[in-house]
Design a protein around this motif. Structure first.
Motif, PDB file in Angstrom:
ATOM      1  N   GLY A   1       0.787  -1.222   0.000  1.00  0.00           N
ATOM      2  CA  GLY A   1       0.000   0.000   0.000  1.00  0.00           C
ATOM      3  C   GLY A   1       0.821   1.274   0.000  1.00  0.00           C
ATOM      4  N   ILE A   2       2.138   1.172   0.128  1.00  0.00           N
ATOM      5  CA  ILE A   2       2.979   2.371   0.152  1.00  0.00           C
ATOM      6  C   ILE A   2       3.239   2.867  -1.265  1.00  0.00           C
ATOM      7  N   SER A   3       3.300   1.945  -2.216  1.00  0.00           N
ATOM      8  CA  SER A   3       3.609   2.315  -3.592  1.00  0.00           C
ATOM      9  C   SER A   3       2.713   1.532  -4.537  1.00  0.00           C
ATOM     10  N   ASP A   4       2.422   2.120  -5.700  1.00  0.00           N
ATOM     11  CA  ASP A   4       1.670   1.391  -6.718  1.00  0.00           C
ATOM     12  C   ASP A   4       2.613   0.563  -7.589  1.00  0.00           C
ATOM     13  N   ARG A   5       3.888   0.583  -7.247  1.00  0.00           N
ATOM     14  CA  ARG A   5       4.897  -0.194  -7.972  1.00  0.00           C
ATOM     15  C   ARG A   5       5.246  -1.462  -7.214  1.00  0.00           C
ATOM     16  N   LEU A   6       5.742  -2.445  -7.924  1.00  0.00           N
ATOM     17  CA  LEU A   6       6.253  -3.667  -7.325  1.00  0.00           C
ATOM     18  C   LEU A   6       7.748  -3.448  -7.090  1.00  0.00           C
ATOM     19  N   ILE A   7       8.150  -3.430  -5.851  1.00  0.00           N
ATOM     20  CA  ILE A   7       9.535  -3.117  -5.503  1.00  0.00           C
ATOM     21  C   ILE A   7      10.339  -4.405  -5.376  1.00  0.00           C
ATOM     22  N   VAL A   8      11.510  -4.433  -6.009  1.00  0.00           N
ATOM     23  CA  VAL A   8      12.419  -5.577  -5.918  1.00  0.00           C
ATOM     24  C   VAL A   8      13.805  -5.047  -5.574  1.00  0.00           C
ATOM     25  N   ARG A   9      14.403  -5.582  -4.529  1.00  0.00           N
ATOM     26  CA  ARG A   9      15.777  -5.232  -4.164  1.00  0.00           C
ATOM     27  C   ARG A   9      16.673  -6.379  -4.606  1.00  0.00           C
ATOM     28  N   PHE A  10      17.748  -6.031  -5.325  1.00  0.00           N
ATOM     29  CA  PHE A  10      18.719  -7.000  -5.809  1.00  0.00           C
ATOM     30  C   PHE A  10      20.029  -6.797  -5.060  1.00  0.00           C
TER      31      PHE A  10
END
Length: 194
Positions: free
Chosen positions: A128-137
């Motif tokens: 709910g914080i972002s409308d993006r899918l966040i991925v950390r590499f």
């Protein structure tokens, strides 16, 4: 006549274009963070045979493991690593360096950065914080993080954007050159090689 306004016009136009693209579904890849100041770690990342484990932390199984491996494998520039998610997928004549691996965390927790991505990667808490899918590499050697970057994908286009941006992710995580900002005054902090 004030020429400074005209000098800034191309910059403003370029920024407007980039902001416009952000609304069109382009993935956003953040600047990388390096935890070493020498590049040898990156050059020999897949030694001796150019293959590396890919560890995916994604409880929702957003994409199949093989899709991740296919998207991130054989991306320029060298070392052009081939990623596997199962040690049994290593081809004859190839040898894994067990301590080297690429970790991808989908929807990482706020504590999953730095060495934590290598030792205790966690997901959740960012819904709910972002409308993006966040991925950390993160490129890990044992418990130590060597390099990391974060990407923001549009969920509906995630697979396509992962394929389209895999070369940028690879370039940022496994750079061929690194500059020292103290020695190079012309080096911009927005350049991935700086």
């Amino acid at each position: 006549m004030n020429t400074r306004i005209f000098e800034r016009a191309p910059l403003a136009a370029g920024c407007a274009i980039l902001l416009g693209l952000g609304g069109c579904g382009v993935a956003l890849i953040e600047a990388p963070n390096y935890h070493v100041s020498e590049v040898q770690s990156f050059k020999v990342a897949g030694a001796p045979s150019g293959v590396m484990m890919l560890e995916i932390i994604d409880p929702d199984n957003t994409l199949p493991a093989q899709t991740w491996a296919d998207a991130l494998s054989d991306q320029p520039p060298p070392p052009r690593l081939r990623f596997v998610t199962d040690p049994a997928d290593v081809k004859d004549g190839q040898t894994l360096k067990a301590e080297n691996r690429l970790v991808a965390v989908v929807n990482p927790s706020q504590n999953t950065f730095g060495n934590a991505i290598c030792t205790d990667p966690q997901t959740g808490g960012m819904e709910g914080i972002s409308d993006r899918l966040i991925v950390r590499f993160g490129f890990c050697v044992g418990d130590d993080l060597i390099s990391e970057t974060r990407a923001r994908f549009v969920p509906e286009n995630f697979e396509t954007q992962l394929y389209n941006n895999a070369d940028t992710i690879s370039f940022q995580l496994f750079p061929r050159h690194m500059r020292n900002n103290d020695d190079d005054r012309t080096c911009s902090p927005f350049e991935t090689v700086c």
